[in-house]
Design a protein around this motif. Structure first.
Motif, PDB file in Angstrom:
ATOM      1  N   ALA A   1       0.837  -1.203   0.000  1.00 50.18           N
ATOM      2  CA  ALA A   1       0.000   0.000   0.000  1.00 50.18           C
ATOM      3  C   ALA A   1       0.872   1.253   0.000  1.00 50.18           C
ATOM      4  N   LYS A   2       1.977   1.217   0.751  1.00 53.19           N
ATOM      5  CA  LYS A   2       2.912   2.336   0.752  1.00 53.19           C
ATOM      6  C   LYS A   2       3.541   2.508  -0.629  1.00 53.19           C
ATOM      7  N   PHE A   3       3.923   1.390  -1.235  1.00 56.81           N
ATOM      8  CA  PHE A   3       4.481   1.397  -2.599  1.00 56.81           C
ATOM      9  C   PHE A   3       3.506   2.045  -3.586  1.00 56.81           C
ATOM     10  N   ILE A   4       2.242   1.714  -3.478  1.00 57.92           N
ATOM     11  CA  ILE A   4       1.222   2.275  -4.366  1.00 57.92           C
ATOM     12  C   ILE A   4       1.152   3.797  -4.208  1.00 57.92           C
ATOM     13  N   ARG A   5       1.170   4.280  -2.971  1.00 59.71           N
ATOM     14  CA  ARG A   5       1.106   5.722  -2.738  1.00 59.71           C
ATOM     15  C   ARG A   5       2.367   6.425  -3.269  1.00 59.71           C
ATOM     16  N   LEU A   6       3.528   5.851  -2.979  1.00 62.97           N
ATOM     17  CA  LEU A   6       4.774   6.485  -3.411  1.00 62.97           C
ATOM     18  C   LEU A   6       4.893   6.521  -4.932  1.00 62.97           C
ATOM     19  N   GLU A   7       4.511   5.436  -5.586  1.00 63.69           N
ATOM     20  CA  GLU A   7       4.564   5.415  -7.046  1.00 63.69           C
ATOM     21  C   GLU A   7       3.539   6.377  -7.654  1.00 63.69           C
ATOM     22  N   THR A   8       2.411   6.549  -6.987  1.00 57.57           N
ATOM     23  CA  THR A   8       1.421   7.518  -7.458  1.00 57.57           C
ATOM     24  C   THR A   8       2.004   8.925  -7.447  1.00 57.57           C
TER      25      THR A   8
ATOM     26  N   PHE B   1      -5.262   7.202  -2.980  1.00 61.69           N
ATOM     27  CA  PHE B   1      -4.909   7.012  -1.573  1.00 61.69           C
ATOM     28  C   PHE B   1      -6.065   6.416  -0.771  1.00 61.69           C
ATOM     29  N   SER B   2      -7.304   6.738  -1.124  1.00 61.99           N
ATOM     30  CA  SER B   2      -8.435   6.144  -0.394  1.00 61.99           C
ATOM     31  C   SER B   2      -8.571   4.652  -0.685  1.00 61.99           C
ATOM     32  N   ALA B   3      -8.052   4.210  -1.830  1.00 61.37           N
ATOM     33  CA  ALA B   3      -8.205   2.813  -2.257  1.00 61.37           C
ATOM     34  C   ALA B   3      -6.934   1.992  -2.125  1.00 61.37           C
ATOM     35  N   ALA B   4      -5.837   2.575  -1.637  1.00 61.40           N
ATOM     36  CA  ALA B   4      -4.528   1.904  -1.680  1.00 61.40           C
ATOM     37  C   ALA B   4      -4.524   0.580  -0.927  1.00 61.40           C
ATOM     38  N   GLU B   5      -5.128   0.545   0.262  1.00 64.41           N
ATOM     39  CA  GLU B   5      -5.155  -0.707   1.026  1.00 64.41           C
ATOM     40  C   GLU B   5      -5.986  -1.763   0.302  1.00 64.41           C
TER      41      GLU B   5
ATOM     42  N   ARG C   1     -15.496   2.099   4.145  1.00 71.83           N
ATOM     43  CA  ARG C   1     -15.415   3.464   4.680  1.00 71.83           C
ATOM     44  C   ARG C   1     -13.961   3.919   4.629  1.00 71.83           C
ATOM     45  N   THR C   2     -13.691   4.947   3.860  1.00 69.28           N
ATOM     46  CA  THR C   2     -12.314   5.384   3.640  1.00 69.28           C
ATOM     47  C   THR C   2     -12.188   6.893   3.792  1.00 69.28           C
ATOM     48  N   ILE C   3     -10.958   7.368   3.727  1.00 71.21           N
ATOM     49  CA  ILE C   3     -10.659   8.804   3.777  1.00 71.21           C
ATOM     50  C   ILE C   3      -9.964   9.182   2.483  1.00 71.21           C
ATOM     51  N   LYS C   4     -10.522  10.135   1.785  1.00 68.66           N
ATOM     52  CA  LYS C   4      -9.912  10.564   0.531  1.00 68.66           C
ATOM     53  C   LYS C   4      -8.592  11.271   0.834  1.00 68.66           C
ATOM     54  N   GLY C   5      -7.524  10.800   0.205  1.00 69.50           N
ATOM     55  CA  GLY C   5      -6.214  11.372   0.465  1.00 69.50           C
ATOM     56  C   GLY C   5      -5.482  10.732   1.622  1.00 69.50           C
ATOM     57  N   LYS C   6      -5.984   9.589   2.120  1.00 72.37           N
ATOM     58  CA  LYS C   6      -5.404   8.933   3.290  1.00 72.37           C
ATOM     59  C   LYS C   6      -3.895   8.733   3.140  1.00 72.37           C
ATOM     60  N   GLY C   7      -3.156   9.197   4.143  1.00 75.12           N
ATOM     61  CA  GLY C   7      -1.706   9.038   4.130  1.00 75.12           C
ATOM     62  C   GLY C   7      -0.941  10.338   4.022  1.00 75.12           C
ATOM     63  N   VAL C   8      -1.603  11.382   3.506  1.00 75.02           N
ATOM     64  CA  VAL C   8      -0.994  12.717   3.433  1.00 75.02           C
ATOM     65  C   VAL C   8      -1.969  13.671   4.113  1.00 75.02           C
ATOM     66  N   SER C   9      -1.604  14.167   5.278  1.00 75.42           N
ATOM     67  CA  SER C   9      -2.552  14.838   6.171  1.00 75.42           C
ATOM     68  C   SER C   9      -3.282  16.005   5.521  1.00 75.42           C
ATOM     69  N   TYR C  10      -2.557  16.864   4.794  1.00 75.52           N
ATOM     70  CA  TYR C  10      -3.239  18.031   4.234  1.00 75.52           C
ATOM     71  C   TYR C  10      -4.169  17.669   3.084  1.00 75.52           C
ATOM     72  N   MET C  11      -3.954  16.520   2.443  1.00 75.66           N
ATOM     73  CA  MET C  11      -4.876  16.061   1.407  1.00 75.66           C
ATOM     74  C   MET C  11      -6.155  15.496   2.015  1.00 75.66           C
ATOM     75  N   GLU C  12      -6.051  14.968   3.232  1.00 76.22           N
ATOM     76  CA  GLU C  12      -7.214  14.392   3.902  1.00 76.22           C
ATOM     77  C   GLU C  12      -8.238  15.451   4.292  1.00 76.22           C
ATOM     78  N   THR C  13      -7.813  16.689   4.387  1.00 72.41           N
ATOM     79  CA  THR C  13      -8.703  17.758   4.847  1.00 72.41           C
ATOM     80  C   THR C  13      -9.028  18.777   3.760  1.00 72.41           C
TER      81      THR C  13
END
Length: 295
Positions: free
Chosen positions: A30-37, A53-57, A257-269
């Motif tokens: 999941a981390k690999f997916i976010r970093l490659e994105t 990021f909401s779907a990475a897991e 149930r997910t958070i859009k932008g999960k993993g990068v705090s300022y994207m989550e908000t």
């Protein structure tokens, strides 16, 4: 090769729960997916970070554990199929396909460049590993139904997974397809709704309220489950169990149930990150945060 867990073994233990080593491996994927994105969108200079990021897991659980696939064999006849309505999240899927040997890793370095088969949305005619060309929201479930009917008619041994965004629930075709799937008892079909709460125009329920979402799918005749879409143990256990269940006579629906932008705090908000580009300093901050977090 990635294969689902042995159903007979799981039946003896009455559990499909992944062990700690599997969870750790999937967390790294999941981390690999976010970093490659982040890396690929830097090449394109625009893209959909938060939708990935909401779907990475869920991507990690599906492609590296749950779905029946063969390394380097994207057209294997008995592979599990996957369709996605939110095709703008394809930037997070392409690194997976390269990792599974479906196409050369070098393709990623030319993402969206002139002549590259890899665009902002997935094209099944150009990209090995893509089962359905998506981008026009609302068609993924109908195509998944066609694949499931083909499985029934041909007798091949595979399941069909379909991921949709929650804004996609505002499309009438989704509900027509839902009725058809239940009426025809397409038990080899598993739909996943990425319930991250946002679409391009803002909050999903402000644009057009879709709740009570689970009750609606139940009323349409589906076997419905709710899960934290970022809890890898829960997601993997549920999807393993649904894939292995040969007693269910209904199609299954997972409301994640997910958070859009999960993993990068300022994207989550900040919903404006549905589409954007990080300048180099911001990209480094995002990479550091993704590397530091354990989701």
């Amino acid at each position: 090769m990635t294969l689902p867990p042995d159903a007979s073994a799981s039946a003896k233990t009455n559990s499909y729960a992944p062990d700690e080593a599997t969870i750790a491996r999937l967390r790294e994927k999941a981390k690999f997916i976010r970093l490659e994105t982040v890396r690929l969108i830097d090449i394109a200079k625009t893209g959909h970070y938060t939708s990935v990021f909401s779907a990475a897991e869920m991507f990690a659980a599906l492609y590296y554990d749950v779905m029946k696939l063969k390394q380097g064999k994207p057209k294997w006849d008995e592979r599990d199929r996957f369709t996605i309505g939110k095709g703008h999240a394809a930037v997070g899927m392409f690194p997976i396909f390269a990792d599974l040997g479906f196409f050369p890793r070098e393709w990623l370095d030319d993402y969206t460049r002139l002549g590259s088969p890899l665009g902002d949305h997935p094209d099944m005619r150009k990209v090995p590993g893509v089962d359905f060309s998506s981008g026009s929201i609302g068609h993924a479930l109908s195509n998944a139904i066609g694949m499931t009917l083909a499985q029934r008619w041909t007798g091949k041994d595979y399941k069909v997974f379909c991921m949709m965004g929650d804004g996609e629930m505002q499309e009438g075709q989704v509900w027509e397809a839902a009725l058809f799937a239940a009426q025809n008892k397409l038990r080899n079909l598993i739909a996943i709704i990425d319930r991250n709460g946002y679409q391009l125009d803002g909050k999903v329920d402000d644009v057009m309220n879709i709740e009570p979402l689970g009750d609606k799918w139940r009323a349409f005749g589906w076997d419905v489950h709710d899960v934290d879409g970022h809890d890898l143990a829960a997601v993997t256990e549920l999807l393993r169990r649904l894939r292995a269940d040969d007693t269910r006579m209904q199609p299954a629906c997972v409301v994640a149930r997910t958070i859009k932008g999960k993993g990068v705090s300022y994207m989550e908000t900040e919903p404006g990150w549905h589409l954007g580009w990080l300048d180099p300093s911001d990209a480094q901050d995002a990479i550091a945060e993704i590397n530091a977090k354990v989701i």
